[in-house]
Design a protein around this motif. Structure first.
Motif, PDB file in Angstrom:
ATOM      1  N   ALA A  54      -6.592  -1.825  -3.355  1.00 31.92           N
ATOM      2  CA  ALA A  54      -7.102  -2.963  -2.577  1.00 31.92           C
ATOM      3  C   ALA A  54      -8.414  -3.486  -3.151  1.00 31.92           C
ATOM      4  O   ALA A  54      -8.714  -4.677  -3.039  1.00 31.92           O
ATOM      5  CB  ALA A  54      -7.294  -2.554  -1.123  1.00 31.92           C
ATOM      6  N   GLN A 255      -1.317 -11.538  -4.714  1.00 27.67           N
ATOM      7  CA  GLN A 255      -1.870 -10.658  -3.688  1.00 27.67           C
ATOM      8  C   GLN A 255      -3.310 -11.029  -3.339  1.00 27.67           C
ATOM      9  O   GLN A 255      -3.655 -11.095  -2.146  1.00 27.67           O
ATOM     10  CB  GLN A 255      -1.761  -9.194  -4.109  1.00 27.67           C
ATOM     11  CG  GLN A 255      -0.361  -8.624  -3.952  1.00 27.67           C
ATOM     12  CD  GLN A 255      -0.326  -7.108  -4.016  1.00 27.67           C
ATOM     13  OE1 GLN A 255      -1.335  -6.432  -3.888  1.00 27.67           O
ATOM     14  NE2 GLN A 255       0.854  -6.557  -4.228  1.00 27.67           N
ATOM     15  N   ALA A 259      -4.637 -12.295   0.370  1.00 29.18           N
ATOM     16  CA  ALA A 259      -5.795 -11.712   1.057  1.00 29.18           C
ATOM     17  C   ALA A 259      -6.825 -12.779   1.394  1.00 29.18           C
ATOM     18  O   ALA A 259      -7.394 -12.790   2.493  1.00 29.18           O
ATOM     19  CB  ALA A 259      -6.425 -10.624   0.179  1.00 29.18           C
ATOM     20  N   SER A 280      -7.427  -7.606   1.953  1.00 29.98           N
ATOM     21  CA  SER A 280      -6.817  -7.066   0.743  1.00 29.98           C
ATOM     22  C   SER A 280      -6.202  -5.699   1.018  1.00 29.98           C
ATOM     23  O   SER A 280      -5.085  -5.397   0.570  1.00 29.98           O
ATOM     24  CB  SER A 280      -7.872  -6.959  -0.370  1.00 29.98           C
ATOM     25  OG  SER A 280      -7.308  -6.452  -1.556  1.00 29.98           O
ATOM     26  N   LEU A 281      -6.928  -4.872   1.765  1.00 27.36           N
ATOM     27  CA  LEU A 281      -6.404  -3.557   2.145  1.00 27.36           C
ATOM     28  C   LEU A 281      -5.165  -3.709   3.023  1.00 27.36           C
ATOM     29  O   LEU A 281      -4.179  -2.982   2.865  1.00 27.36           O
ATOM     30  CB  LEU A 281      -7.480  -2.760   2.874  1.00 27.36           C
ATOM     31  CG  LEU A 281      -7.088  -1.347   3.347  1.00 27.36           C
ATOM     32  CD1 LEU A 281      -6.689  -0.476   2.168  1.00 27.36           C
ATOM     33  CD2 LEU A 281      -8.240  -0.708   4.116  1.00 27.36           C
ATOM     34  N   TYR A 284      -2.151  -4.929   0.812  1.00 30.90           N
ATOM     35  CA  TYR A 284      -1.590  -3.863  -0.021  1.00 30.90           C
ATOM     36  C   TYR A 284      -0.942  -2.783   0.834  1.00 30.90           C
ATOM     37  O   TYR A 284       0.060  -2.180   0.428  1.00 30.90           O
ATOM     38  CB  TYR A 284      -2.657  -3.244  -0.926  1.00 30.90           C
ATOM     39  CG  TYR A 284      -2.029  -2.298  -1.929  1.00 30.90           C
ATOM     40  CD1 TYR A 284      -1.374  -2.808  -3.050  1.00 30.90           C
ATOM     41  CD2 TYR A 284      -2.014  -0.924  -1.722  1.00 30.90           C
ATOM     42  CE1 TYR A 284      -0.739  -1.967  -3.943  1.00 30.90           C
ATOM     43  CE2 TYR A 284      -1.385  -0.078  -2.616  1.00 30.90           C
ATOM     44  CZ  TYR A 284      -0.755  -0.599  -3.724  1.00 30.90           C
ATOM     45  OH  TYR A 284      -0.111   0.237  -4.599  1.00 30.90           O
ATOM     46  N   SER A 285      -1.487  -2.537   2.028  1.00 27.76           N
ATOM     47  CA  SER A 285      -0.896  -1.543   2.927  1.00 27.76           C
ATOM     48  C   SER A 285       0.520  -1.955   3.326  1.00 27.76           C
ATOM     49  O   SER A 285       1.408  -1.100   3.461  1.00 27.76           O
ATOM     50  CB  SER A 285      -1.758  -1.374   4.180  1.00 27.76           C
ATOM     51  OG  SER A 285      -3.024  -0.839   3.861  1.00 27.76           O
TER      52      SER A 285
END
Length: 325
Positions: A54, A255, A259, A280-281, A284-285
């Motif tokens: 992330a 990505q 985000a 972002s986290l 990606y999660s």
């Protein structure tokens, strides 16, 4: 003055409460998913991978944040990352960590600043010029790769002893320094204020006394800095970056763009620079969860990413009137 200060404090408190509630909701969803899939999600090793993956796109999203703020679009950023990563690896192999860092950041700043020079001088819509530049950068990267291979060498590859920047705790230190830089530049500097003012239109900004060319150059340099950071982190994580043509580099910004768009949705409640790493986290999660759930990567996951980009873009622009550039 006292009333105004109280209003600002109240607004700040509401933002922090909203941020806490968002984080609480994310944590609840993560625990529920982890429970449903036999504890495969919230393992120490998986969380370490999640955070590391992330952080790298968060730097790209910070760079995009400055570009989007002034109503420009640069589609060559993925190709710039590939070139900057290769320069980072080449100089890193020769000079160690100073070469890794300076090679990535210096190349990123040089190329994105050059992009904005082209945007300003040609008056071509930035997204069109960006695609053309992406094709040029990809071709140059492939030519370099082919030349090295034909001469019996290998593409710049970092030795394992030089890859610590993408591993804990060093990647967290890089993230912290990048976050402080992004927050201060965007919110606390004249350059950041001028860049955001450009979003109101170049003519309006010029009437306000803003030097348009100087400000756009600063956009290129600032964005290039964060893109360069992403480049040396990519190089540190992967050991080397493979160059390809056919605009394959565009996939590298999807990505980060998702985000950023989600952060734009939340920016009325959360400062966009703070929101970007959180989003972002989260993005990606989602893909990590899809992998654990057995959803094929490269097909359905890419389709879901495209849907997320469109959805967040629609929500982010819901109050925008007229044509979105």
């Amino acid at each position: 003055m006292t009333i105004k200060n109280n209003i600002n404090k109240g607004e700040s408190l509401r933002q922090w409460v909203f941020l806490f509630l968002i984080l609480l909701l994310i944590a609840a969803v993560c625990y529920l998913f982890d429970f449903c899939f036999d504890g495969k999600f919230l393992t120490k090793s998986n969380l370490t991978v999640l955070i590391s993956h992330a952080i790298i796109p968060a730097f790209v999203a910070w760079g995009l944040c400055f570009i989007f703020a002034c109503e420009f679009t640069d589609m060559s950023i993925g190709a710039v990352i590939v070139i900057a990563a290769n320069v980072s690896g080449m100089l890193g192999s020769a000079f160690g960590y100073p070469g890794i860092i300076l090679g990535g950041i210096g190349t990123g700043m040089l190329l994105i600043a050059f992009n904005f020079f082209i945007f300003v001088k040609t008056n071509i819509p930035s997204w069109i010029a960006g695609i053309g530049l992406a094709m040029i950068y990809e071709a140059l990267a492939v030519l370099y790769s082919n030349k090295v291979t034909q001469s019996g060498g290998t593409i710049a590859q970092l030795d394992n002893s030089l890859r610590l920047l993408a591993k804990p705790p060093y990647i967290y230190l890089v993230f912290f320094l990048g976050f402080i830089a992004a927050y201060l530049i965007y919110n606390r500097t004249q350059a950041g204020l001028n860049i955001r003012a450009l979003g109101s239109g170049l003519k309006v900004s010029a009437d306000l006394g803003i030097d348009i060319k100087k400000t756009l150059l600063s956009v290129g340099l600032i964005c290039g800095f964060f893109v360069g950071c992403s480049a040396f982190l990519n190089e540190s994580y992967n050991a080397r970056m493979t160059a390809k043509t056919g605009l394959t580099s565009l996939a590298m910004i999807f990505q980060p763009m998702a985000a950023l768009m989600l952060a734009q949705v939340l920016q009325s409640r959360i400062n966009i620079i703070v929101g970007i790493p959180i989003c972002s986290l989260l993005v990606y999660s989602i893909f990590n969860m899809l992998t654990i759930a057995g959803v094929p990567s490269g097909t359905w996951q890419e389709a879901i990413l495209g849907f997320i980009v469109i959805l967040f873009g629609v929500i982010a622009q819901r109050n925008t009137k007229g044509v979105v550039k």
